[in-house]
Scaffold this active site. Structure first.
Site, PDB file in Angstrom:
ATOM      1  N   SER A  77       0.798  -1.240   0.000  1.00 37.38           N
ATOM      2  CA  SER A  77       0.000   0.000   0.000  1.00 37.38           C
ATOM      3  C   SER A  77       0.822   1.277   0.000  1.00 37.38           C
ATOM      4  O   SER A  77       0.257   2.356  -0.176  1.00 37.38           O
ATOM      5  CB  SER A  77      -0.945   0.021   1.201  1.00 37.38           C
ATOM      6  N   LYS A  80       0.426   3.424  -2.939  1.00 44.03           N
ATOM      7  CA  LYS A  80      -0.751   4.296  -3.090  1.00 44.03           C
ATOM      8  C   LYS A  80      -0.395   5.780  -2.996  1.00 44.03           C
ATOM      9  O   LYS A  80      -1.115   6.637  -3.497  1.00 44.03           O
ATOM     10  CB  LYS A  80      -1.806   3.919  -2.039  1.00 44.03           C
ATOM     11  N   TYR A 204      -3.814  -2.486 -10.156  1.00 42.36           N
ATOM     12  CA  TYR A 204      -3.698  -2.300  -8.700  1.00 42.36           C
ATOM     13  C   TYR A 204      -2.808  -3.380  -8.072  1.00 42.36           C
ATOM     14  O   TYR A 204      -1.880  -3.079  -7.320  1.00 42.36           O
ATOM     15  CB  TYR A 204      -5.105  -2.309  -8.087  1.00 42.36           C
ATOM     16  N   TYR A 256      -4.599   3.699   8.191  1.00 36.16           N
ATOM     17  CA  TYR A 256      -5.960   3.172   8.369  1.00 36.16           C
ATOM     18  C   TYR A 256      -6.467   3.524   9.771  1.00 36.16           C
ATOM     19  O   TYR A 256      -6.290   4.656  10.212  1.00 36.16           O
ATOM     20  CB  TYR A 256      -5.994   1.660   8.105  1.00 36.16           C
ATOM     21  N   VAL A 274       1.219  -3.757   3.825  1.00 41.24           N
ATOM     22  CA  VAL A 274       1.191  -5.057   4.506  1.00 41.24           C
ATOM     23  C   VAL A 274       2.446  -5.892   4.260  1.00 41.24           C
ATOM     24  O   VAL A 274       2.607  -6.945   4.861  1.00 41.24           O
ATOM     25  CB  VAL A 274      -0.062  -5.910   4.182  1.00 41.24           C
TER      26      VAL A 274
END
Ligand code: GLN
Length: 321
Positions: A77, A80, A204, A256, A274
């Site tokens: 991630s 991103k 993605y 998050y 992760v």
């Protein structure tokens, strides 16, 4: 007269940065509490839980490293941050019609808010939001072209042509990513995605599978620490205003439902993945990458966060003064 050793200035005035970084790596190497390596993407379960790396790229072009700083890992991630940068470059503020910029307070792969909020994801860093951002970059192109563009962007930012995507990790997620497929199909039902779901997800999964070392990642993040400009080349990547805003989203949404805790303990904008990596930005000072594959309950690197907390405390680095 005494000068505070770490509180002010650029890294030129931090003589012990190399030492501090090496000491933190040694302390982290010895700790028994390492968190849990992600296994929902089978290929990630192969990561070595004893690995630990750290790299701090300062304003003068120096990179202080410790532990496994040159071992590539799956950035997941953290990618991103870079796809958000590309999407803002492509469509500017129109992006905010497709994705919000509020913290979600729920897990990275949560689906619950999507129904209540008409398929518009809360922010670009939860999975749903990042899939919507990927869809924006994909529109008007073939998936292969977009993957080439993302890879070139990462190589340009880190000034390292050896960066690549790990096809085994992408294929592993492609086989098991049922939750992401649900998020994407759900958004498609609300017309939030323009492209075929499989195309968007393919891009993605591949950008999440970028393999980079802490050194490469810290170098790639430099523009966010220096007003949108790579201090080594002087080349502008984004405007100072955009760099500030990307940092703001990293601060509020980058971890998050652990974002509040990260801000409280580390005090810098950060984005986790992760794979166990975290990219953190100390504005005007440094771009920092840490990696330890074991995760906490929110899916953020357990020792990575602890190492960043130690680093920022020892250096007095915080955006909160
Ligand atoms: N590729 C991962 C997923 O979509 C990224 C999640 C993460 O790093 N938090 O589940």
């Amino acid at each position: 007269m005494t000068t505070p050793p770490f509180a002010t200035g650029t890294d030129k005035t931090v003589p012990d940065l190399d030492l501090i970084v090496r000491e933190i790596a040694e302390e982290m190497r010895a700790r028994p509490d390492r968190g849990e390596v992600a296994s929902y993407i089978p290929e990630l379960a192969r990561a070595d839980p004893t690995a630990f790396g750290i790299a701090v790229a300062d304003a003068d072009g120096h990179v202080a490293v410790g532990g496994d700083a040159d071992v590539p890992f799956s950035i997941q991630s953290i990618s991103k941050v870079f796809t958000l940068t590309l999407a803002l470059g492509k469509v500017g503020d129109r992006l905010w019609k497709r994705v919000g910029r509020e913290p979600s307070g729920s897990a990275f792969n949560s689906i619950v808010q999507l129904e209540a909020e008409n398929g518009i994801p809360r922010n670009p860093f939860i999975n749903a939001g990042a899939i919507a951002v990927t869809d924006v970059i994909l529109s008007g192109h073939q998936p292969k072209e977009v993957l080439g563009e993302i890879l070139r962007f990462m190589r340009f930012l880190a000034d390292d042509p050896s960066i690549s995507m790990d096809d085994a990790v992408a294929a592993s997620e492609q086989r098991t990513g049922f939750r992401n497929r649900s998020l994407a199909n759900y958004m498609k039902a609300f017309d939030v995605l323009e492209n075929p779901v499989d195309y968007t997800l393919g891009v993605y999964f591949h950008h999440c599978a970028l393999a980079m070392s802490c050194r490469q990642l810290a170098l790639a993040g430099r523009f966010l620490a220096h007003g949108g400009r790579n201090p080594a080349t002087g080349l502008s990547v984004v405007s100072p205003e955009r760099a500030r805003r990307i940092n703001a989203i990293m601060m509020t949404c980058g971890h998050y439902d652990g974002s509040g805790e990260f801000a409280y303990r580390v005090g810098l904008p950060g984005k986790s993945g992760v794979g166990g990596g975290i990219l953190a930005i100390a504005p005007r000072k440094a771009s920092i990458a840490v990696w330890s594959p074991g995760l906490d309950a929110s899916g953020n690197s357990h020792l990575g966060r602890i190492a960043l907390e130690m680093l920022t405390q020892r250096l007095g680095w915080s955006v909160f003064g």
